[in-house]
Design a protein around this motif. Structure first.
Motif, PDB file in Angstrom:
ATOM      1  N   ARG A 140      33.629  57.516  48.328  1.00  0.00           N
ATOM      2  CA  ARG A 140      32.393  57.665  49.085  1.00  0.00           C
ATOM      3  C   ARG A 140      32.426  56.822  50.361  1.00  0.00           C
ATOM      4  O   ARG A 140      32.988  55.737  50.378  1.00  0.00           O
ATOM      5  CB  ARG A 140      31.192  57.256  48.226  1.00  0.00           C
ATOM      6  N   ILE A 141      31.785  57.377  51.383  1.00  0.00           N
ATOM      7  CA  ILE A 141      31.633  56.677  52.659  1.00  0.00           C
ATOM      8  C   ILE A 141      30.135  56.424  52.865  1.00  0.00           C
ATOM      9  O   ILE A 141      29.343  57.365  52.830  1.00  0.00           O
ATOM     10  CB  ILE A 141      32.170  57.533  53.832  1.00  0.00           C
ATOM     11  N   PRO A 142      29.699  55.193  53.008  1.00  0.00           N
ATOM     12  CA  PRO A 142      30.452  53.947  53.149  1.00  0.00           C
ATOM     13  C   PRO A 142      30.531  53.124  51.862  1.00  0.00           C
ATOM     14  O   PRO A 142      31.022  51.997  51.898  1.00  0.00           O
ATOM     15  CB  PRO A 142      29.611  53.198  54.184  1.00  0.00           C
ATOM     16  N   GLU A 143      30.061  53.673  50.747  1.00  0.00           N
ATOM     17  CA  GLU A 143      29.983  52.861  49.520  1.00  0.00           C
ATOM     18  C   GLU A 143      31.345  52.314  49.103  1.00  0.00           C
ATOM     19  O   GLU A 143      31.468  51.151  48.689  1.00  0.00           O
ATOM     20  CB  GLU A 143      29.387  53.676  48.379  1.00  0.00           C
ATOM     21  N   ASP A 144      32.379  53.156  49.203  1.00  0.00           N
ATOM     22  CA  ASP A 144      33.727  52.710  48.816  1.00  0.00           C
ATOM     23  C   ASP A 144      34.541  52.241  50.017  1.00  0.00           C
ATOM     24  O   ASP A 144      35.260  51.239  49.937  1.00  0.00           O
ATOM     25  CB  ASP A 144      34.466  53.840  48.100  1.00  0.00           C
ATOM     26  N   ILE A 145      34.447  52.984  51.107  1.00  0.00           N
ATOM     27  CA  ILE A 145      35.189  52.637  52.328  1.00  0.00           C
ATOM     28  C   ILE A 145      34.302  52.918  53.539  1.00  0.00           C
ATOM     29  O   ILE A 145      33.765  54.018  53.688  1.00  0.00           O
ATOM     30  CB  ILE A 145      36.501  53.447  52.450  1.00  0.00           C
ATOM     31  N   LEU A 152      28.277  64.100  62.161  1.00  0.00           N
ATOM     32  CA  LEU A 152      28.929  63.576  60.960  1.00  0.00           C
ATOM     33  C   LEU A 152      28.459  62.155  60.626  1.00  0.00           C
ATOM     34  O   LEU A 152      29.028  61.519  59.750  1.00  0.00           O
ATOM     35  CB  LEU A 152      30.451  63.600  61.154  1.00  0.00           C
ATOM     36  N   HIS A 153      27.450  61.680  61.335  1.00  0.00           N
ATOM     37  CA  HIS A 153      26.858  60.353  61.087  1.00  0.00           C
ATOM     38  C   HIS A 153      27.881  59.230  61.231  1.00  0.00           C
ATOM     39  O   HIS A 153      27.787  58.215  60.542  1.00  0.00           O
ATOM     40  CB  HIS A 153      26.228  60.300  59.682  1.00  0.00           C
ATOM     41  N   LEU A 154      28.853  59.408  62.116  1.00  0.00           N
ATOM     42  CA  LEU A 154      29.916  58.419  62.270  1.00  0.00           C
ATOM     43  C   LEU A 154      29.456  57.242  63.116  1.00  0.00           C
ATOM     44  O   LEU A 154      28.975  57.406  64.249  1.00  0.00           O
ATOM     45  CB  LEU A 154      31.142  59.072  62.931  1.00  0.00           C
ATOM     46  N   THR A 155      29.625  56.045  62.583  1.00  0.00           N
ATOM     47  CA  THR A 155      29.434  54.834  63.385  1.00  0.00           C
ATOM     48  C   THR A 155      30.588  54.746  64.380  1.00  0.00           C
ATOM     49  O   THR A 155      31.747  54.964  64.015  1.00  0.00           O
ATOM     50  CB  THR A 155      29.420  53.587  62.488  1.00  0.00           C
ATOM     51  N   THR A 156      30.270  54.423  65.632  1.00  0.00           N
ATOM     52  CA  THR A 156      31.310  54.475  66.652  1.00  0.00           C
ATOM     53  C   THR A 156      30.985  53.543  67.805  1.00  0.00           C
ATOM     54  O   THR A 156      29.897  52.963  67.869  1.00  0.00           O
ATOM     55  CB  THR A 156      31.472  55.926  67.171  1.00  0.00           C
ATOM     56  N   ILE A 157      31.933  53.429  68.717  1.00  0.00           N
ATOM     57  CA  ILE A 157      31.735  52.704  69.971  1.00  0.00           C
ATOM     58  C   ILE A 157      31.636  53.761  71.074  1.00  0.00           C
ATOM     59  O   ILE A 157      32.580  54.497  71.308  1.00  0.00           O
ATOM     60  CB  ILE A 157      32.895  51.737  70.268  1.00  0.00           C
ATOM     61  N   ARG A 158      30.491  53.830  71.701  1.00  0.00           N
ATOM     62  CA  ARG A 158      30.250  54.890  72.686  1.00  0.00           C
ATOM     63  C   ARG A 158      30.888  54.558  74.026  1.00  0.00           C
ATOM     64  O   ARG A 158      30.748  53.471  74.553  1.00  0.00           O
ATOM     65  CB  ARG A 158      28.745  55.086  72.871  1.00  0.00           C
ATOM     66  N   GLN A 159      31.602  55.554  74.575  1.00  0.00           N
ATOM     67  CA  GLN A 159      32.028  55.490  75.965  1.00  0.00           C
ATOM     68  C   GLN A 159      31.601  56.787  76.640  1.00  0.00           C
ATOM     69  O   GLN A 159      31.607  57.850  76.018  1.00  0.00           O
ATOM     70  CB  GLN A 159      33.541  55.291  76.091  1.00  0.00           C
ATOM     71  N   ASP A 160      31.224  56.702  77.906  1.00  0.00           N
ATOM     72  CA  ASP A 160      30.771  57.876  78.643  1.00  0.00           C
ATOM     73  C   ASP A 160      31.936  58.407  79.469  1.00  0.00           C
ATOM     74  O   ASP A 160      32.209  57.927  80.575  1.00  0.00           O
ATOM     75  CB  ASP A 160      29.594  57.502  79.545  1.00  0.00           C
ATOM     76  N   VAL A 167      33.459  50.764  82.949  1.00  0.00           N
ATOM     77  CA  VAL A 167      32.251  51.347  82.370  1.00  0.00           C
ATOM     78  C   VAL A 167      31.989  50.695  81.016  1.00  0.00           C
ATOM     79  O   VAL A 167      32.902  50.527  80.205  1.00  0.00           O
ATOM     80  CB  VAL A 167      32.406  52.873  82.218  1.00  0.00           C
ATOM     81  N   ASP A 168      30.765  50.339  80.768  1.00  0.00           N
ATOM     82  CA  ASP A 168      30.413  49.603  79.555  1.00  0.00           C
ATOM     83  C   ASP A 168      30.525  50.496  78.317  1.00  0.00           C
ATOM     84  O   ASP A 168      30.458  51.726  78.388  1.00  0.00           O
ATOM     85  CB  ASP A 168      28.990  49.065  79.669  1.00  0.00           C
ATOM     86  N   THR A 169      30.704  49.877  77.178  1.00  0.00           N
ATOM     87  CA  THR A 169      30.729  50.565  75.881  1.00  0.00           C
ATOM     88  C   THR A 169      29.655  49.962  74.984  1.00  0.00           C
ATOM     89  O   THR A 169      29.295  48.792  75.141  1.00  0.00           O
ATOM     90  CB  THR A 169      32.098  50.426  75.202  1.00  0.00           C
ATOM     91  N   GLN A 170      29.158  50.757  74.034  1.00  0.00           N
ATOM     92  CA  GLN A 170      28.071  50.294  73.164  1.00  0.00           C
ATOM     93  C   GLN A 170      28.360  50.677  71.708  1.00  0.00           C
ATOM     94  O   GLN A 170      28.856  51.774  71.432  1.00  0.00           O
ATOM     95  CB  GLN A 170      26.731  50.915  73.579  1.00  0.00           C
ATOM     96  N   LEU A 171      28.011  49.774  70.807  1.00  0.00           N
ATOM     97  CA  LEU A 171      28.089  50.050  69.374  1.00  0.00           C
ATOM     98  C   LEU A 171      26.954  50.985  68.980  1.00  0.00           C
ATOM     99  O   LEU A 171      25.792  50.730  69.296  1.00  0.00           O
ATOM    100  CB  LEU A 171      27.995  48.746  68.590  1.00  0.00           C
ATOM    101  N   VAL A 172      27.299  52.077  68.291  1.00  0.00           N
ATOM    102  CA  VAL A 172      26.303  53.020  67.784  1.00  0.00           C
ATOM    103  C   VAL A 172      26.437  53.046  66.258  1.00  0.00           C
ATOM    104  O   VAL A 172      27.417  53.562  65.716  1.00  0.00           O
ATOM    105  CB  VAL A 172      26.510  54.438  68.351  1.00  0.00           C
ATOM    106  N   VAL A 173      25.487  52.443  65.572  1.00  0.00           N
ATOM    107  CA  VAL A 173      25.555  52.341  64.118  1.00  0.00           C
ATOM    108  C   VAL A 173      24.912  53.573  63.487  1.00  0.00           C
ATOM    109  O   VAL A 173      23.743  53.871  63.753  1.00  0.00           O
ATOM    110  CB  VAL A 173      24.865  51.064  63.619  1.00  0.00           C
ATOM    111  N   ARG A 174      25.689  54.263  62.633  1.00  0.00           N
ATOM    112  CA  ARG A 174      25.142  55.406  61.905  1.00  0.00           C
ATOM    113  C   ARG A 174      25.362  55.155  60.407  1.00  0.00           C
ATOM    114  O   ARG A 174      25.102  54.046  59.938  1.00  0.00           O
ATOM    115  CB  ARG A 174      25.790  56.698  62.415  1.00  0.00           C
TER     116      ARG A 174
END
Length: 341
Positions: free
Chosen positions: A270-275, A289-297, A325-332
Motif C-alpha cells: 500500500r501507498i503510503p502505508e507500506d511505502i 494519481l495523488h502523487l506527492t511531488t516537487i513542482r516545476q513550471d 525558476v523556483d520549485t515547490q513541494l506539493v503534498v498529496r
C-alpha cells in the motif's frame, strides 16, 4: 483620403494613416519594444483594415537577420520537453520569429546536427533544450559567428540559461521524506542513456540529505534507470527484491514515480502505508494519481528562455543571463510517516 491611396500600401502609408512616425510604425508591426500598447494596437488596426502585410524578407534584410531560431531537443514525446517547447514557441511566434525544430534523439543525431550546423548558417539563434552542450558541440556553435545560443531546462555554465535548481528540488523531496521520519529511503536515479552522463543535482541532493541526517548510505537502495514509466516500474521491482524493503522512495521524475507506484501496488503493498513515494515535476497526471511531488513550471521555463533570447538579440542591457525558476513541494496522498517497526 484613403480612397486616393495606391492599391498596395507602403509602410509610410500605414504610418501616415495611423498618425505616427515611420520608425514607430515599423517597431509596432515588427513586435519590437518601445511602443505603447495603445499605439501598437492603432498601427495594427490600420494595417489590418488595409490588408497590409510586412514583407518577411524585407523586414529580415533590414534587421540583418534570418528571423529564424533553431530549437534542439532530445525528446519530443515527453511532457517536460513538450511543455518547454510550447512556451518557447508562444513567445517567438508573437515576435514573428519562425521556429525550426531539430530532434536529436541520440548521440549520433547530436553529432550530425552540430557538425552540419555552422555550414547551414540559416538561423539567428539556437535554443538547446534539456541537455548540456559538449566541448566539441560548443566549438561548432562558436564557428557560427553572431548566432546567439541559449539553454533551456538545465543548468549550463557556458551559455545564458533558464533552469530549476536540481539540487534544491532534490533537497526538497528528501527533506520531506526525512522530515516524516523515514530513514530507509531509496532513490530511483534517472539518466538518459543517449546523452552524455553528467553529475546530477538530484542525485547529489539524495546523498547530501542522508549525510546531513546522519544516515549511512546503502548502495542497494539506489537504482539507476532511464527516464520513463516502464523504467521506473522495473527499477522498483529491483528495490522490492531486497531482503529489507525501503520505507520511502525518491524518484527523479513523476513519470518514473508512476511506474514505481504500479509495481508497489502489483506487489500487494500500500501507498503510503507500506511505502511512501515522491517525484519531481508535477506532471499533469500527478494530481490525478495523488502523487506527492516537487513542482516545476516547464512551460514558464520555455517562456523565460524565449524572452531572454529576444532581449539578447535586441541588445537589451538589462537582460538576465541566468534565471532559476523556483520549485515547490506539493503534498498529496503518496507520502506519510513510516509505520512503527
Amino acid at each position: 483620403m484613403d480612397s486616393e491611396l495606391p492599391r498596395e500600401l507602403t509602410l509610410a502609408d500605414i504610418a501616415r494613416i495611423a498618425g505616427v512616425g515611420l520608425g514607430t510604425a515599423s517597431r509596432a508591426l515588427s513586435g519590437m519594444p518601445n511602443v505603447s500598447p495603445a499605439t501598437r494596437q492603432k498601427v495594427l488596426d490600420v494595417a489590418k483594415k488595409h490588408a497590409y502585410v510586412v514583407s518577411p524578407d524585407a523586414s529580415r534584410l533590414k534587421k540583418g537577420s534570418t528571423g529564424r531560431v533553431a530549437v534542439v531537443a532530445p525528446h519530443l514525446s515527453r511532457w517536460f520537453f513538450g511543455a518547454i517547447l510550447e512556451g518557447i514557441e508562444s513567445v517567438l511566434r508573437e515576435s514573428q520569429f519562425d521556429v525550426l525544430l531539430y530532434h536529436v534523439g541520440n548521440l549520433e543525431d547530436r553529432t550530425s546536427f552540430f557538425e552540419r550546423l555552422p555550414a547551414r548558417r540559416k538561423v539567428d539563434a539556437v535554443i538547446v533544450v534539456g541537455f548540456p552542450v559538449e566541448e566539441a558541440e560548443r566549438r561548432s556553435l562558436e564557428l557560427m559567428l553572431g548566432v546567439q545560443v541559449v539553454a533551456a531546462g538545465g543548468q549550463h555554465e557556458v551559455y545564458p540559461h533558464v533552469c530549476i535548481d536540481d539540487l534544491r528540488a532534490g533537497g526538497q523531496a528528501m527533506g520531506h521524506l526525512l522530515g516524516l521520519g523515514h530513514k530507509r529511503v531509496a532513490m530511483i536515479e534517472a539518466i538518459d542513456p543517449d546523452q552524455p552522463r553528467q553529475p546530477s543535482g538530484r542525485s547529489r541532493a539524495y546523498h547530501l540529505a542522508l549525510a546531513d541526517a546522519g544516515i549511512k548510505p546503502d548502495p542497494s537502495l539506489v537504482v539507476t534507470t532511464d527516464w520513463g514509466g516502464e523504467e521506473g516500474a522495473s527499477a522498483m521491482a529491483q528495490l522490492l527484491s531486497a531482503s529489507e524493503l525501503p520505507t520511502a522512495v525518491y524518484a527523479h521524475s513523476d513519470e518514473v514515480a508512476f511506474g514505481a507506484m504500479r509495481t508497489i501496488r502489483d506487489a500487494g503493498l500500500r501507498i503510503p502505508e507500506d511505502i511512501s513515494i515522491i517525484g519531481i515535476d508535477d506532471h499533469p497526471h500527478a494530481a490525478l494519481l495523488h502523487l506527492t511531488t516537487i513542482r516545476q513550471d516547464a512551460r514558464l521555463q520555455g517562456v523565460l528562455t524565449a524572452q531572454m533570447l529576444l532581449g539578447l538579440l535586441r541588445h537589451e542591457e538589462d537582460t538576465a543571463l541566468s534565471v532559476t525558476v523556483d520549485t515547490q513541494l506539493v503534498v498529496r496522498r503518496t507520502t506519510a510517516a513510516p509505520r512503527p517497526a
